[in-house]
Design a protein around this motif. Structure first.
Motif, short mmCIF file in Angstrom:
data_model
loop_
_atom_site.label_atom_id
_atom_site.label_comp_id
_atom_site.label_asym_id
_atom_site.label_seq_id
_atom_site.Cartn_x
_atom_site.Cartn_y
_atom_site.Cartn_z
N GLY A 227 45.82 38.54 6.73
CA GLY A 227 45.65 37.09 6.88
C GLY A 227 44.21 36.68 7.14
O GLY A 227 43.93 35.52 7.44
N GLY A 228 43.32 37.64 7.06
CA GLY A 228 41.90 37.35 7.32
C GLY A 228 41.62 36.98 8.77
O GLY A 228 40.56 36.42 9.08
N THR A 229 42.54 37.31 9.66
CA THR A 229 42.40 36.85 11.05
C THR A 229 41.94 37.93 12.01
O THR A 229 41.72 37.65 13.19
CB THR A 229 43.76 36.33 11.57
N PHE A 230 41.81 39.17 11.54
CA PHE A 230 41.50 40.25 12.47
C PHE A 230 40.00 40.50 12.62
O PHE A 230 39.53 40.89 13.68
CB PHE A 230 42.18 41.55 12.03
N ARG A 231 39.27 40.31 11.53
CA ARG A 231 37.83 40.63 11.58
C ARG A 231 37.12 39.91 10.44
O ARG A 231 37.77 39.40 9.51
CB ARG A 231 37.62 42.14 11.47
N ASP A 232 35.81 39.92 10.53
CA ASP A 232 34.98 39.32 9.48
C ASP A 232 34.93 40.31 8.31
O ASP A 232 34.41 41.42 8.46
CB ASP A 232 33.57 39.07 10.04
N PRO A 233 35.45 39.92 7.14
CA PRO A 233 35.51 40.88 6.02
C PRO A 233 34.14 41.27 5.48
O PRO A 233 34.03 42.27 4.76
CB PRO A 233 36.33 40.11 4.96
N ASP A 234 33.12 40.52 5.83
CA ASP A 234 31.79 40.81 5.29
C ASP A 234 30.95 41.68 6.21
O ASP A 234 29.78 41.94 5.93
CB ASP A 234 31.05 39.49 5.02
N ARG A 235 31.54 42.10 7.31
CA ARG A 235 30.78 42.91 8.27
C ARG A 235 31.46 44.26 8.45
O ARG A 235 32.68 44.37 8.32
CB ARG A 235 30.71 42.21 9.63
#
Ligand code: CA
Length: 496
Positions: A227-235
């Motif tokens: 859900g894109g809620t756990f961490r920053d996908p770009d880091r």
């Protein structure tokens, strides 16, 4: 240590940034060409899993297929120890890279610890703080046990009016972990409780699922970034998964893992001659009752660790992720008539330590005498942040040694135990490739020395201190004194 002091060693290996340069070079020349600049980190550590409880070690008759395979993919540090083999002191050494007298966590965090101010300092600069500054997403799942409880105590099963263990960790005390699914210390493995990232102290999530299984579920969701809620996908990310089993109560283990041990009797599962089965000691009775449960808990942890590894593989993240599997200390489980840990024996001190970085670290076994505070600078150095390791860190980076097999090696590991409120007393000692020396000292001025020759007496059945005074003196002068000086231990200089 040898002629070179540990501090000089640190300056040479970390400040020079040698491993960093090497990492950078190797990364640029990597075969895939697509390796991310700084790797992710997944640090998995169950609680009180002794090194001997890894199937590939050929010691305990334990079933650990995932660890057996993982051991062929990484570096196995088969002499790794927990220098102060009990929960909070290990965890504080891990997080700060400092020994207990420097980081302030001289014993477990509980009501006694609170009275003595023993908890991870908000001002400590943990490796997670360094990684946050470098842009990492940071997640912590499971047992933290670095805060002392305060009144009114949280209403959990191990907190009562008189004495408490479990405590919430406020966001400003989480040392930059921005995703949080954790608790202080609480041992109902079948119904664990957690505080989530934004939950206040009064709101816990109660889960009807075996703790390690639930924590692996959460780790997998974190890796997927569901859900894109756990961490920053770009880091890049660093995730800690701190499982409670194989900790008491040992009976709390799923039936499927118990069944894997078939009809094996306790006597068949207890293969260590330092468990006194003949005289039916209290330790032997404990071992008979719990060995099957303990080994089954280890098998369960192995199974759940395997699920995390499988997810990394499925996501194509193996080459970009350093994975560490270790434990906070071991467990005697009846050896030497000891029912638990916090003693100098091998079953208590020695922990699993396997580090895998696919394509970067050559799989092998290494007898490096790594100490717990070394983990912080070693990992940061491997990840390319050697120069960012703070000056006050007392551990040594072994990154270059991991990458090349070459580099300086410590000649011993410190052992310690400190009674509450008595920082100059308790037990101190050293462990070398051959010997374990333990010296105890109490308030009445009584002292005791125990020396084991681990080469000729691997089960530590004989105390040879009395007949080996020269060896004891050598170990004190050439090893222990250096450690006590380095760690600002008030025990130092007493001439024991
Ligand atoms: Ca523990």
């Amino acid at each position: 240590m040898s002629d070179t002091t540990r501090r000089e060693f640190i300056r040479r290996s970390v400040a020079a940034g040698s491993a960093l340069a090497l990492t950078g070079t190797m990364a640029c020349e990597g075969t895939t060409g697509s390796r991310q600049r700084h790797p992710n980190l997944i640090y998995v550590f169950p609680d009180q899993m002794r090194a001997q409880a890894q199937g590939f070690m050929g010691e305990d008759p334990v079933i650990t297929p995932n660890l057996d395979r993982f051991a062929t993919e990484g570096i196995v540090l088969d002499q790794a120890v927990s220098n102060y083999p009990v929960c909070s002191p290990y965890r504080a050494m891990l997080m700060t890279g400092m020994f207990p007298h420097s980081n302030g966590v001289l014993a477990n965090c509980n009501t006694n610890g609170a009275m003595n101010g023993y908890e991870l300092r908000e001002s400590s600069r943990c490796w997670s703080d360094v990684l946050k500054e470098q842009g990492y997403s940071l997640g912590y799942i499971g047992k933290w046990h670095l805060d002392s409880p305060y009144r009114p105590y949280v209403d959990t099963g191990n907190n009562n009016e008189d004495f408490a263990w479990n405590e919430w960790t406020s966001p400003q005390r989480r040392h930059s972990f921005d995703y949080w699914h954790a608790y202080g210390t609480y041992d109902n493995h079948n119904r664990p409780e957690y505080w989530t990232t934004d939950a206040p102290r009064s709101e816990r999530v109660v889960v009807d699922q075996w703790g390690p299984e639930h924590e692996a579920d959460m780790a997998i969701r974190y890796i997927r970034n569901e859900g894109g809620t756990f961490r920053d996908p770009d880091r890049p990310f660093a995730l800690v998964v701190s499982m409670n089993p194989p900790h008491t109560p040992y009976r709390m283990v799923p039936e499927q893992y118990l069944q894997m041990y078939g009809d094996a009797t306790p006597e068949e599962l207890i293969n260590r001659p330092n468990v006194n089965l003949e005289e039916n000691s209290s330790g032997a009775r404990l071992a008979r009752r719990q060995i099957r449960n303990y080994l089954a808990q280890v098998t369960g942890v192995d199974d759940q660790f395997g699920r995390i590894l499988a997810e990394l593989k499925a996501r194509g993240l193996e080459e970009d992720t350093i994975v560490v599997f270790t434990s906070d200390h071991g467990n005697c489980l009846g050896c030497h008539d000891q029912v638990t840990k916090n003693v100098h024996y091998e079953e208590s001190m020695r922990v699993p330590f396997i580090i895998r970085w696919s394509g970067m670290l050559e799989p092998r076994t290494d007898d490096l005498l790594i100490s717990t505070p070394d983990i912080y600078p070693t990992l940061l150095d491997l990840m390319g942040f050697g120069p960012d390791v703070p000056e006050q860190v007392e551990g040594v980076s072994h990154a270059r040694l991991c990458l090349t097999g070459r580099g300086g090696r410590p000649t011993s590991q410190l052992y310690m135990w400190v009674p509450y409120g008595e920082p100059a007393l308790g037990r101190r000692g050293v462990r070398t490739h051959r010997y374990t020396l333990m010296i105890s000292s109490n308030r009445a001025g009584e002292t005791e020395q125990i020396l084991h020759d681990n080469l000729n007496d691997p089960y530590q059945l004989r105390n040879i201190a009395g007949e080996s005074k020269g060896i004891v003196q050598d170990l004190v002068e050439k090893e222990l004194d250096h450690w006590l000086e380095l760690t600002d231990d008030p025990w130092h200089g007493r001439g024991v």
